[in-house]
Design a protein around this motif. Sequence first.
Motif, PDB file in Angstrom:
ATOM      1  N   LEU A   1       0.819  -1.214   0.000  1.00  0.00           N
ATOM      2  CA  LEU A   1       0.000   0.000   0.000  1.00  0.00           C
ATOM      3  C   LEU A   1       0.854   1.265   0.000  1.00  0.00           C
ATOM      4  O   LEU A   1       0.424   2.306  -0.500  1.00  0.00           O
ATOM      5  N   CYS A   2       2.045   1.182   0.548  1.00  0.00           N
ATOM      6  CA  CYS A   2       2.922   2.356   0.555  1.00  0.00           C
ATOM      7  C   CYS A   2       3.322   2.668  -0.876  1.00  0.00           C
ATOM      8  O   CYS A   2       3.872   1.819  -1.576  1.00  0.00           O
ATOM      9  N   ASP A   3       3.040   3.886  -1.312  1.00  0.00           N
ATOM     10  CA  ASP A   3       3.373   4.278  -2.682  1.00  0.00           C
ATOM     11  C   ASP A   3       4.802   4.772  -2.828  1.00  0.00           C
ATOM     12  O   ASP A   3       5.258   5.058  -3.919  1.00  0.00           O
ATOM     13  N   GLY A   4       5.521   4.906  -1.707  1.00  0.00           N
ATOM     14  CA  GLY A   4       6.908   5.347  -1.764  1.00  0.00           C
ATOM     15  C   GLY A   4       7.067   6.832  -2.006  1.00  0.00           C
ATOM     16  O   GLY A   4       8.103   7.285  -2.469  1.00  0.00           O
ATOM     17  N   CYS A   5       6.061   7.623  -1.649  1.00  0.00           N
ATOM     18  CA  CYS A   5       6.134   9.065  -1.901  1.00  0.00           C
ATOM     19  C   CYS A   5       7.131   9.767  -0.979  1.00  0.00           C
ATOM     20  O   CYS A   5       7.731  10.758  -1.346  1.00  0.00           O
ATOM     21  N   GLY A   6       7.251   9.283   0.261  1.00  0.00           N
ATOM     22  CA  GLY A   6       8.165   9.887   1.227  1.00  0.00           C
ATOM     23  C   GLY A   6       7.569  11.019   2.042  1.00  0.00           C
ATOM     24  O   GLY A   6       8.236  11.563   2.925  1.00  0.00           O
ATOM     25  N   ARG A   7       6.335  11.380   1.810  1.00  0.00           N
ATOM     26  CA  ARG A   7       5.730  12.500   2.539  1.00  0.00           C
ATOM     27  C   ARG A   7       5.682  12.248   4.044  1.00  0.00           C
ATOM     28  O   ARG A   7       5.858  13.161   4.834  1.00  0.00           O
ATOM     29  N   CYS A   8       5.436  11.020   4.441  1.00  0.00           N
ATOM     30  CA  CYS A   8       5.352  10.744   5.884  1.00  0.00           C
ATOM     31  C   CYS A   8       6.727  10.779   6.542  1.00  0.00           C
ATOM     32  O   CYS A   8       6.817  10.843   7.770  1.00  0.00           O
TER      33      CYS A   8
ATOM     34  N   PRO B   1      -3.066  12.556  12.632  1.00  0.00           N
ATOM     35  CA  PRO B   1      -3.546  13.706  11.865  1.00  0.00           C
ATOM     36  C   PRO B   1      -2.581  14.163  10.768  1.00  0.00           C
ATOM     37  O   PRO B   1      -2.969  14.934   9.902  1.00  0.00           O
ATOM     38  N   TRP B   2      -1.341  13.688  10.792  1.00  0.00           N
ATOM     39  CA  TRP B   2      -0.349  14.188   9.848  1.00  0.00           C
ATOM     40  C   TRP B   2      -0.149  13.321   8.609  1.00  0.00           C
ATOM     41  O   TRP B   2       0.646  13.665   7.733  1.00  0.00           O
ATOM     42  N   LEU B   3      -0.870  12.216   8.495  1.00  0.00           N
ATOM     43  CA  LEU B   3      -0.746  11.440   7.263  1.00  0.00           C
ATOM     44  C   LEU B   3      -1.235  12.300   6.103  1.00  0.00           C
ATOM     45  O   LEU B   3      -2.302  12.916   6.191  1.00  0.00           O
ATOM     46  N   PRO B   4      -0.486  12.334   5.021  1.00  0.00           N
ATOM     47  CA  PRO B   4      -0.908  13.176   3.900  1.00  0.00           C
ATOM     48  C   PRO B   4      -2.254  12.716   3.327  1.00  0.00           C
ATOM     49  O   PRO B   4      -2.597  11.531   3.418  1.00  0.00           O
TER      50      PRO B   4
END
Length: 165
Positions: free
Chosen positions: A28-35, A90-93
């Motif tokens: 499920l992790c798309d590998g965006c790195g935002r978190c 609350p901080w998940l993109p």
Amino acid sequence: MKPSSAATEPFWRTTPLEAMDAEQWESLCDGCGRCCLVKLQDEDTGHLYATDIGCRLFDAGSCRCRDYPNRSVAVPDCITLTPQEVRTLPWLPPTCAYRLVAEGRDLSWWHPLVSGDPETVVAAGISVRDRVFANEDEVPEEEVAERIVAWPLRWPRGARDRAAK
């Protein structure tokens, strides 16, 4: 004999987060790195702010953790996502697949599980690749607030309502 629709549906539409196996969960992790970007919280208001500073283990080129299996030991405040955490953090993109699935929404056209290509995360503007200023060990603590940016907590224009390719 006609196959059941559940057999043709992707797992994220039919399997609750709690019932996913490790491979499904990790995919499920798309590998965006935002978190993996440093976040700040205003002590008075509770408001969250994202920065363009990566975690000390974050590899900005690959948008992956340099030591994923040991990340919680190396970075004690690193949160290992669980279904419960996904529903309360609350901080998940807003683009996060874990968050979307927990909210009963579908994955977007650019997610590698939909597109079949991990580079669509970059093409859609979701990835933090080439947008990370530095890792947290390279920025003095008193300068972190100067690196606050809004984009990690927003949907990029090109990613929102585009049809699947």
